[in-house]
Design a protein around this motif. Structure first.
Motif, PDB file in Angstrom:
ATOM      1  N   THR A 214       0.847  -1.190   0.000  1.00 13.97           N
ATOM      2  CA  THR A 214       0.000   0.000   0.000  1.00 13.97           C
ATOM      3  C   THR A 214       0.883   1.240   0.000  1.00 13.97           C
ATOM      4  N   VAL A 215       0.650   2.092  -0.979  1.00 16.99           N
ATOM      5  CA  VAL A 215       1.451   3.309  -1.163  1.00 16.99           C
ATOM      6  C   VAL A 215       0.574   4.520  -0.885  1.00 16.99           C
ATOM      7  N   GLY A 216       1.008   5.352   0.025  1.00 14.57           N
ATOM      8  CA  GLY A 216       0.295   6.591   0.303  1.00 14.57           C
ATOM      9  C   GLY A 216       0.989   7.764  -0.367  1.00 14.57           C
ATOM     10  N   HIS A 217       0.237   8.563  -1.082  1.00  9.47           N
ATOM     11  CA  HIS A 217       0.810   9.800  -1.629  1.00  9.47           C
ATOM     12  C   HIS A 217      -0.275  10.848  -1.787  1.00  9.47           C
ATOM     13  N   SER A 218       0.130  12.073  -2.026  1.00 11.68           N
ATOM     14  CA  SER A 218      -0.799  13.196  -2.070  1.00 11.68           C
ATOM     15  C   SER A 218      -1.594  13.216  -3.380  1.00 11.68           C
ATOM     16  N   PRO A 219      -2.813  13.714  -3.347  1.00 13.67           N
ATOM     17  CA  PRO A 219      -3.608  13.861  -4.572  1.00 13.67           C
ATOM     18  C   PRO A 219      -3.235  15.152  -5.304  1.00 13.67           C
ATOM     19  N   ASP A 220      -1.976  15.223  -5.698  1.00 17.38           N
ATOM     20  CA  ASP A 220      -1.444  16.416  -6.342  1.00 17.38           C
ATOM     21  C   ASP A 220      -0.767  16.025  -7.643  1.00 17.38           C
ATOM     22  N   PRO A 221      -0.630  16.972  -8.572  1.00 18.32           N
ATOM     23  CA  PRO A 221      -0.096  16.606  -9.884  1.00 18.32           C
ATOM     24  C   PRO A 221       1.313  16.046  -9.849  1.00 18.32           C
ATOM     25  N   ASP A 222       2.169  16.527  -8.934  1.00 16.28           N
ATOM     26  CA  ASP A 222       3.541  16.015  -8.913  1.00 16.28           C
ATOM     27  C   ASP A 222       3.597  14.563  -8.446  1.00 16.28           C
ATOM     28  N   ASP A 223       2.851  14.221  -7.385  1.00 18.58           N
ATOM     29  CA  ASP A 223       2.830  12.832  -6.927  1.00 18.58           C
ATOM     30  C   ASP A 223       2.128  11.926  -7.938  1.00 18.58           C
ATOM     31  N   ALA A 224       1.040  12.425  -8.532  1.00 21.08           N
ATOM     32  CA  ALA A 224       0.344  11.633  -9.546  1.00 21.08           C
ATOM     33  C   ALA A 224       1.263  11.344 -10.726  1.00 21.08           C
ATOM     34  N   PHE A 225       2.014  12.347 -11.145  1.00 21.26           N
ATOM     35  CA  PHE A 225       2.983  12.188 -12.233  1.00 21.26           C
ATOM     36  C   PHE A 225       4.025  11.131 -11.864  1.00 21.26           C
ATOM     37  N   MET A 226       4.523  11.198 -10.642  1.00 24.42           N
ATOM     38  CA  MET A 226       5.570  10.296 -10.179  1.00 24.42           C
ATOM     39  C   MET A 226       5.114   8.835 -10.186  1.00 24.42           C
ATOM     40  N   PHE A 227       3.872   8.608  -9.779  1.00 21.25           N
ATOM     41  CA  PHE A 227       3.370   7.245  -9.622  1.00 21.25           C
ATOM     42  C   PHE A 227       2.517   6.776 -10.807  1.00 21.25           C
ATOM     43  N   TYR A 228       2.518   7.541 -11.885  1.00 22.63           N
ATOM     44  CA  TYR A 228       1.688   7.215 -13.056  1.00 22.63           C
ATOM     45  C   TYR A 228       1.911   5.786 -13.551  1.00 22.63           C
ATOM     46  N   ALA A 229       3.143   5.394 -13.738  1.00 20.66           N
ATOM     47  CA  ALA A 229       3.432   4.076 -14.314  1.00 20.66           C
ATOM     48  C   ALA A 229       2.961   2.949 -13.413  1.00 20.66           C
ATOM     49  N   LEU A 230       3.091   3.130 -12.110  1.00 17.47           N
ATOM     50  CA  LEU A 230       2.619   2.096 -11.182  1.00 17.47           C
ATOM     51  C   LEU A 230       1.098   2.093 -11.095  1.00 17.47           C
ATOM     52  N   ALA A 231       0.500   3.273 -11.096  1.00 23.29           N
ATOM     53  CA  ALA A 231      -0.957   3.355 -10.979  1.00 23.29           C
ATOM     54  C   ALA A 231      -1.659   2.816 -12.216  1.00 23.29           C
ATOM     55  N   LYS A 232      -1.014   2.940 -13.380  1.00 20.94           N
ATOM     56  CA  LYS A 232      -1.637   2.543 -14.637  1.00 20.94           C
ATOM     57  C   LYS A 232      -1.020   1.274 -15.230  1.00 20.94           C
TER      58      LYS A 232
ATOM     59  N   LEU B 240      -4.656   7.968  -1.695  1.00 25.56           N
ATOM     60  CA  LEU B 240      -4.343   9.379  -1.891  1.00 25.56           C
ATOM     61  C   LEU B 240      -4.932  10.212  -0.762  1.00 25.56           C
ATOM     62  N   GLN B 241      -4.049  10.859  -0.011  1.00 29.12           N
ATOM     63  CA  GLN B 241      -4.461  11.725   1.094  1.00 29.12           C
ATOM     64  C   GLN B 241      -3.482  12.887   1.204  1.00 29.12           C
ATOM     65  N   ASP B 242      -3.909  13.959   1.877  1.00 21.22           N
ATOM     66  CA  ASP B 242      -3.018  15.106   2.031  1.00 21.22           C
ATOM     67  C   ASP B 242      -1.805  14.716   2.868  1.00 21.22           C
TER      68      ASP B 242
ATOM     69  N   GLU C 224      -0.228  15.902   5.454  1.00 24.72           N
ATOM     70  CA  GLU C 224      -0.261  15.854   6.922  1.00 24.72           C
ATOM     71  C   GLU C 224      -0.961  14.588   7.403  1.00 24.72           C
ATOM     72  N   THR C 225      -2.010  14.156   6.704  1.00 24.50           N
ATOM     73  CA  THR C 225      -2.664  12.892   7.054  1.00 24.50           C
ATOM     74  C   THR C 225      -1.707  11.727   6.860  1.00 24.50           C
ATOM     75  N   LEU C 226      -0.947  11.743   5.772  1.00 27.72           N
ATOM     76  CA  LEU C 226       0.034  10.683   5.536  1.00 27.72           C
ATOM     77  C   LEU C 226       1.117  10.689   6.612  1.00 27.72           C
ATOM     78  N   ASN C 227       1.560  11.884   7.010  1.00 30.15           N
ATOM     79  CA  ASN C 227       2.539  11.965   8.101  1.00 30.15           C
ATOM     80  C   ASN C 227       2.011  11.266   9.352  1.00 30.15           C
ATOM     81  N   ARG C 228       0.773  11.548   9.704  1.00 32.13           N
ATOM     82  CA  ARG C 228       0.173  10.983  10.923  1.00 32.13           C
ATOM     83  C   ARG C 228      -0.017   9.475  10.796  1.00 32.13           C
ATOM     84  N   ARG C 229      -0.382   9.024   9.612  1.00 36.33           N
ATOM     85  CA  ARG C 229      -0.547   7.573   9.404  1.00 36.33           C
ATOM     86  C   ARG C 229       0.798   6.854   9.498  1.00 36.33           C
ATOM     87  N   ALA C 230       1.840   7.504   8.971  1.00 34.99           N
ATOM     88  CA  ALA C 230       3.166   6.897   9.052  1.00 34.99           C
ATOM     89  C   ALA C 230       3.631   6.773  10.500  1.00 34.99           C
TER      90      ALA C 230
END
Length: 283
Positions: A12-30, A44-46, A48-54
């Motif tokens: 399970t990979v957590g990352h932000s719902p932002d264009p830079d993270d989406a771009f980075m993980f495009y190949a894995l997501a698709k 996909l979460q903001d 600060e939420t990912l920080n707290r989950r980690a």
């Protein structure tokens, strides 16, 4: 006898719902890469939420703030890929009026979370100040509506704040570079140590391959990333992605590693981080 079927291992990979993270993980997501016996699920979460989950060890792999990483050493190691580096740019404090830094110390600043590197770097600059945590994508509007005198902005707000008539008070990436001669390491990807060395190495390889795939196939990766671009056209999204997915993202390199160590060392000296941080990068 039939061959034994090996169940795929879910990461399970957590990352932000932002264009830079989406771009980075495009190949894995698709499913553009052969991931062998690993299967990746994206949450996909903001940040600060990912920080707290980690902090709770909930995710095998996650984007986190470098500030948060200082509190994750027992469970996570930093991957060499996935860095968001502010190379003479970074989080910004913006306001309705052209305040000076002394005024900022006397007002309440809207911030995107206390575990973010943006918050850490602002504390290094100002020392103690009053703040209120506001979701990162609501800060610009809150400042424009004068609910706060100033706001600490991250993500694409750095490119759009002027559209709301706001003024730049300080760019923390510029300030940090002037102070240290180093870029400001904002975020990175961490991997949970209990996955074991072999899986950690494979996860690291695949994330690097995903980043490289997007850099090599920029147009389709950018089209995918546009799904997560708030109030941005193609050219602005492309500029934002270029700021935070680049050669730094493929590997911190020696200078990037030095920047991480310097930031956390300065935070410890300032009493923001309680203990010295022995930064651990995956080989």
């Amino acid at each position: 006898m039939s061959a034994t079927t090996v169940e795929p291992r879910l990461i399970t990979v957590g990352h932000s719902p932002d264009p830079d993270d989406a771009f980075m993980f495009y190949a894995l997501a698709k499913d553009k890469l052969d991931t062998g016996n690993l299967r990746f699920r994206h949450e996909l979460q903001d940040i600060e939420t990912l920080n707290r989950r980690a902090l709770k060890g909930e995710l095998e792999v996650s984007a986190v703030s470098i500030h948060a990483y200082a509190h994750l050493l027992d469970q996570y190691a930093l991957l060499p890929t996935g860095c968001s580096m502010g190379d003479n740019y970074g989080p910004m404090v913006v306001a309705n009026d052209k305040y000076d830094l002394e005024h900022l110390k006397k007002t309440t600043i809207a911030v995107p979370g206390t575990m973010t590197t943006a918050f850490l770097s602002l504390k290094l600059l100002l020392g103690e100040f009053d703040y209120e945590v506001v979701p990162f994508d609501q800060i610009l509007q809150a400042v424009e509506d004068r609910k706060f005198d100033a706001g600490l902005i991250i993500h694409e707000g750095q490119l759009t704040f002027q559209n709301q008539g706001l003024h730049l008070i300080v760019d923390l990436g510029v300030w940090w570079q002037q102070k240290t001669g180093l870029p400001l390491p904002l975020g990175g990807n961490v991997v949970r140590k209990d996955l074991g060395d072999a899986t950690i190495r494979e996860v690291s390889r695949l994330i690097r391959a995903s980043i490289q795939y997007s850099l090599d196939h920029r147009q389709p990766a950018l089209e995918y990333a546009l799904n997560y671009a708030r109030d941005m056209d193609v050219s602005l999204a492309d500029k934002f992605v270029g700021m935070y997915v680049n050669n730094w993202t493929l590997d911190y390199g020696e200078r990037g590693r030095a920047a991480v160590r310097k930031l956390l060392e300065e935070a410890h000296k300032a009493g923001i981080i309680p203990a010295p941080v022995a930064v651990e990068f995956v080989d």
